[in-house]
Design an enzyme around this catalytic site. Structure first.
Site, PDB file in Angstrom:
ATOM      1  N   SER A  18      18.033  -5.211  -4.742  1.00 48.31           N
ATOM      2  CA  SER A  18      16.328  -5.627  -5.396  1.00 48.31           C
ATOM      3  C   SER A  18      15.387  -4.600  -4.884  1.00 48.31           C
ATOM      4  O   SER A  18      15.502  -4.052  -3.787  1.00 48.31           O
ATOM      5  CB  SER A  18      16.263  -7.031  -5.201  1.00 48.31           C
ATOM      6  OG  SER A  18      16.337  -7.320  -3.702  1.00 48.31           O
ATOM      7  N   GLU A  20      11.109  -4.048  -4.309  1.00 47.02           N
ATOM      8  CA  GLU A  20       9.824  -4.782  -4.376  1.00 47.02           C
ATOM      9  C   GLU A  20       8.817  -3.618  -4.815  1.00 47.02           C
ATOM     10  O   GLU A  20       8.722  -2.555  -4.034  1.00 47.02           O
ATOM     11  CB  GLU A  20       9.593  -5.154  -3.031  1.00 47.02           C
ATOM     12  CG  GLU A  20       8.187  -6.033  -3.087  1.00 47.02           C
ATOM     13  CD  GLU A  20       8.374  -6.860  -1.707  1.00 47.02           C
ATOM     14  OE1 GLU A  20       9.178  -7.434  -1.495  1.00 47.02           O
ATOM     15  OE2 GLU A  20       7.385  -6.831  -1.017  1.00 47.02           O
ATOM     16  N   ASP A 112      -1.742 -14.034   4.209  1.00 42.72           N
ATOM     17  CA  ASP A 112      -2.324 -13.860   5.653  1.00 42.72           C
ATOM     18  C   ASP A 112      -3.784 -14.404   5.356  1.00 42.72           C
ATOM     19  O   ASP A 112      -4.358 -14.571   4.513  1.00 42.72           O
ATOM     20  CB  ASP A 112      -2.655 -12.447   5.906  1.00 42.72           C
ATOM     21  CG  ASP A 112      -1.050 -11.816   6.346  1.00 42.72           C
ATOM     22  OD1 ASP A 112      -0.296 -12.751   7.088  1.00 42.72           O
ATOM     23  OD2 ASP A 112      -0.718 -10.800   6.192  1.00 42.72           O
ATOM     24  N   PHE A 221       2.333  -0.819  10.577  1.00 38.26           N
ATOM     25  CA  PHE A 221       2.826  -2.017  10.032  1.00 38.26           C
ATOM     26  C   PHE A 221       3.623  -3.047  11.147  1.00 38.26           C
ATOM     27  O   PHE A 221       3.335  -4.172  11.166  1.00 38.26           O
ATOM     28  CB  PHE A 221       3.975  -1.860   9.146  1.00 38.26           C
ATOM     29  CG  PHE A 221       3.647  -1.218   7.669  1.00 38.26           C
ATOM     30  CD1 PHE A 221       2.511  -1.446   7.309  1.00 38.26           C
ATOM     31  CD2 PHE A 221       4.556  -0.464   6.998  1.00 38.26           C
ATOM     32  CE1 PHE A 221       1.948  -0.757   5.830  1.00 38.26           C
ATOM     33  CE2 PHE A 221       4.256   0.112   5.757  1.00 38.26           C
ATOM     34  CZ  PHE A 221       2.801  -0.086   5.320  1.00 38.26           C
ATOM     35  N   HIS A 271      17.621  -5.772   0.029  1.00 39.25           N
ATOM     36  CA  HIS A 271      16.213  -5.873  -0.675  1.00 39.25           C
ATOM     37  C   HIS A 271      15.381  -4.491  -0.152  1.00 39.25           C
ATOM     38  O   HIS A 271      15.119  -4.554   1.003  1.00 39.25           O
ATOM     39  CB  HIS A 271      15.477  -6.952  -0.586  1.00 39.25           C
ATOM     40  CG  HIS A 271      14.067  -7.021  -0.988  1.00 39.25           C
ATOM     41  ND1 HIS A 271      13.949  -7.317  -2.665  1.00 39.25           N
ATOM     42  CD2 HIS A 271      12.905  -6.859  -0.564  1.00 39.25           C
ATOM     43  CE1 HIS A 271      12.825  -7.381  -2.577  1.00 39.25           C
ATOM     44  NE2 HIS A 271      12.116  -7.091  -1.714  1.00 39.25           N
TER      45      HIS A 271
HETATM   46  P1  FAD Z   1       4.694 -19.742   6.351  1.00 36.61           P
HETATM   47  O1  FAD Z   1       6.186 -19.851   5.883  1.00 36.61           O
HETATM   48  O2  FAD Z   1       3.883 -20.689   6.162  1.00 36.61           O
HETATM   49  O3  FAD Z   1       4.772 -19.370   7.931  1.00 36.61           O
HETATM   50  C1  FAD Z   1       3.472 -18.809   8.489  1.00 36.61           C
HETATM   51  C2  FAD Z   1       3.390 -19.272   9.989  1.00 36.61           C
HETATM   52  O4  FAD Z   1       3.042 -20.548   9.865  1.00 36.61           O
HETATM   53  C3  FAD Z   1       4.646 -19.038  10.721  1.00 36.61           C
HETATM   54  O5  FAD Z   1       4.268 -18.836  12.028  1.00 36.61           O
HETATM   55  C4  FAD Z   1       5.206 -20.517  10.679  1.00 36.61           C
HETATM   56  O6  FAD Z   1       6.019 -20.784  11.667  1.00 36.61           O
HETATM   57  C5  FAD Z   1       3.797 -21.151  10.805  1.00 36.61           C
HETATM   58  N1  FAD Z   1       4.139 -22.831  10.265  1.00 36.61           N
HETATM   59  C6  FAD Z   1       4.774 -22.838   8.954  1.00 36.61           C
HETATM   60  N2  FAD Z   1       4.846 -24.462   9.144  1.00 36.61           N
HETATM   61  C7  FAD Z   1       3.938 -24.832   9.905  1.00 36.61           C
HETATM   62  C8  FAD Z   1       3.699 -26.288  10.309  1.00 36.61           C
HETATM   63  N3  FAD Z   1       3.924 -27.121   9.343  1.00 36.61           N
HETATM   64  N4  FAD Z   1       2.708 -26.173  11.383  1.00 36.61           N
HETATM   65  C9  FAD Z   1       2.506 -25.242  12.266  1.00 36.61           C
HETATM   66  N5  FAD Z   1       2.762 -23.914  11.905  1.00 36.61           N
HETATM   67  C10 FAD Z   1       3.576 -23.717  10.659  1.00 36.61           C
HETATM   68  N6  FAD Z   1       1.953 -11.334   1.748  1.00 36.61           N
HETATM   69  C11 FAD Z   1       1.083 -11.071   0.560  1.00 36.61           C
HETATM   70  O7  FAD Z   1      -0.114 -11.287   0.876  1.00 36.61           O
HETATM   71  N7  FAD Z   1       1.501 -10.721  -0.545  1.00 36.61           N
HETATM   72  C12 FAD Z   1       2.702 -10.448  -0.749  1.00 36.61           C
HETATM   73  O8  FAD Z   1       3.252 -10.212  -2.142  1.00 36.61           O
HETATM   74  C13 FAD Z   1       3.804 -10.769   0.413  1.00 36.61           C
HETATM   75  N8  FAD Z   1       5.110 -10.653  -0.050  1.00 36.61           N
HETATM   76  C14 FAD Z   1       5.918 -10.730   1.021  1.00 36.61           C
HETATM   77  C15 FAD Z   1       7.341 -10.462   1.174  1.00 36.61           C
HETATM   78  C16 FAD Z   1       8.123 -10.641   2.030  1.00 36.61           C
HETATM   79  C17 FAD Z   1       9.630 -10.565   1.745  1.00 36.61           C
HETATM   80  C18 FAD Z   1       7.676 -11.054   3.375  1.00 36.61           C
HETATM   81  C19 FAD Z   1       8.687 -11.068   4.514  1.00 36.61           C
HETATM   82  C20 FAD Z   1       6.103 -11.049   3.518  1.00 36.61           C
HETATM   83  C21 FAD Z   1       5.379 -11.037   2.490  1.00 36.61           C
HETATM   84  N9  FAD Z   1       3.945 -11.271   2.640  1.00 36.61           N
HETATM   85  C22 FAD Z   1       3.003 -11.114   1.653  1.00 36.61           C
HETATM   86  C23 FAD Z   1       3.422 -11.453   4.055  1.00 36.61           C
HETATM   87  C24 FAD Z   1       3.331 -13.152   4.351  1.00 36.61           C
HETATM   88  O9  FAD Z   1       2.163 -13.491   3.400  1.00 36.61           O
HETATM   89  C25 FAD Z   1       2.905 -13.312   5.764  1.00 36.61           C
HETATM   90  O10 FAD Z   1       3.846 -12.897   6.611  1.00 36.61           O
HETATM   91  C26 FAD Z   1       2.290 -14.549   6.212  1.00 36.61           C
HETATM   92  O11 FAD Z   1       1.295 -14.401   7.255  1.00 36.61           O
HETATM   93  C27 FAD Z   1       3.166 -15.653   6.268  1.00 36.61           C
HETATM   94  O12 FAD Z   1       3.519 -16.044   4.903  1.00 36.61           O
HETATM   95  P2  FAD Z   1       4.878 -17.051   4.794  1.00 36.61           P
HETATM   96  O13 FAD Z   1       4.986 -17.488   3.337  1.00 36.61           O
HETATM   97  O14 FAD Z   1       6.045 -16.510   5.612  1.00 36.61           O
HETATM   98  O15 FAD Z   1       4.102 -18.316   5.537  1.00 36.61           O
END
Ligand code: FAD
Length: 289
Positions: A18, A20, A112, A221, A271
């Site tokens: 896949s 991206e 973020d 990065f 991916h």
């Molecule tokens: P979460 O799953 O919410 O996790 C974030 C943090 O919060 C982790 O440290 C987790 O342990 C903690 N956490 C989760 N739940 C709780 C809770 N209940 N209490 C306390 N802490 C908690 N970013 C973009 O802006 N745009 C994109 O298109 C994008 N694409 C991505 C694609 C991939 C494959 C990856 C790996 C990352 C991508 N990101 C993107 C980056 C991502 O947005 C960041 O890494 C962001 O900081 C975390 O997103 P998440 O969805 O993993 O968050």
């Protein structure tokens, strides 16, 4: 135009790639994206995905870029969607836009926090974490959701174990597959995968691969997202700073070897973070043939 759930594709295909992309910023970038799509036709992608930034205007850029993918290819398309600092009504509007286009898949992400803000108040947000977005989307239709996972732990997480708990909670909220952040030492991925399987997580977890063509950039990065670059690799590639073509070639060779090792360990669905660079991806895929 192909509209399929990625969960269904993954249940049917045990190998494949896949890809991206990010939304192109210029007309030239849009042309490159279209060329990229043509190149990828040779590799029969599992799906293609389009990243997004934070905030409403950025979702519109993703939507425009998704329209390029839909218009110019027959691939299954997955937009990324971030929820931090968004309101439920914003997310609903974006989902409606995707639904009318026949999109079946969403990469559900938190995103973020704004740069330079100390002690950002996650819990004060309508969507604090990605798990909240996964639940929200699940209640609003039949999208197949992917989530992001972190083989070395997420950068904000106090510990690997804590991150694993949050990851499992997010998956159990309704994710059908996951894609990892980039990593360069496969042992982290194998350990992470084993840990999740031992905890009963059965969804496909696709390794996310970033071709290592510019060590300085990748190091930057990697430092903001916890991805270890093996010391030997860093040394070898770092020594080629004045020879960018050779560095690129060596980096591509490293990435091919990394992918082969994953495939030999049974991870035959990979991916790629393409960074919208068709030539690099083409060379990696040629090497994997
Ligand atoms: P979460 O799953 O919410 O996790 C974030 C943090 O919060 C982790 O440290 C987790 O342990 C903690 N956490 C989760 N739940 C709780 C809770 N209940 N209490 C306390 N802490 C908690 N970013 C973009 O802006 N745009 C994109 O298109 C994008 N694409 C991505 C694609 C991939 C494959 C990856 C790996 C990352 C991508 N990101 C993107 C980056 C991502 O947005 C960041 O890494 C962001 O900081 C975390 O997103 P998440 O969805 O993993 O968050």
């Amino acid at each position: 135009m192909s509209h399929m759930k990625i969960s269904q594709i993954l249940s049917q295909r045990s190998s494949g790639y896949s890809f991206e992309f990010f939304p192109p910023r210029t007309e030239k970038g849009a042309r490159t994206l279209r060329n990229n799509l043509r190149l990828l036709e040779n590799y029969d992608p599992l799906y293609v995905s389009m990243t997004c930034g934070a905030g409403g205007s950025s979702q519109d850029k993703t939507l425009d870029a998704v329209d390029i993918l839909l218009r110019e290819s027959d691939f299954t398309v997955m937009p990324h969607l971030t929820s931090l600092q968004a309101a439920g009504s914003d997310i609903t509007r974006v989902l409606d836009g995707y639904r009318t286009r026949g999109i079946e898949n969403i990469m559900a992400l938190r995103g973020d926090p704004p740069e330079g803000v100390e002690g950002f108040n996650f819990l004060g947000q309508e969507f604090s974490y990605a798990v909240d977005l996964v639940r929200f989307i699940r209640e609003r239709g039949d999208f197949c959701m992917g989530v992001a996972v972190y083989p070395e732990g997420h950068i904000e997480s106090a510990s690997f174990d804590r991150d694993i708990e949050h990851t499992i909670a997010k998956i159990n909220a309704g994710a059908k597959f996951a894609v990892t952040q980039m990593f360069f030492d496969n042992s982290y991925f194998y350990r992470f995968h084993d840990t999740l399987r031992a905890r009963g997580v059965n969804i496909p977890i696709l390794p996310g691969i970033l071709p290592l063509t510019d060590i300085s950039k990748v190091k930057k990065f990697a430092s903001v997202c916890k991805a270890t670059i093996p010391a030997r690799t860093e040394e070898q590639l770092g020594g080629l700073r004045d020879k960018p073509d050779e560095m690129k070639q060596r980096g591509i060779e490293f990435t091919i070897a990394q992918c082969r090792d994953l495939q030999q360990h049974g991870f035959e669905r990979l991916h790629f973070f393409t960074l919208n660079k068709p030539d690099v991806i083409g060379r990696v895929l040629e090497g994997l043939r």
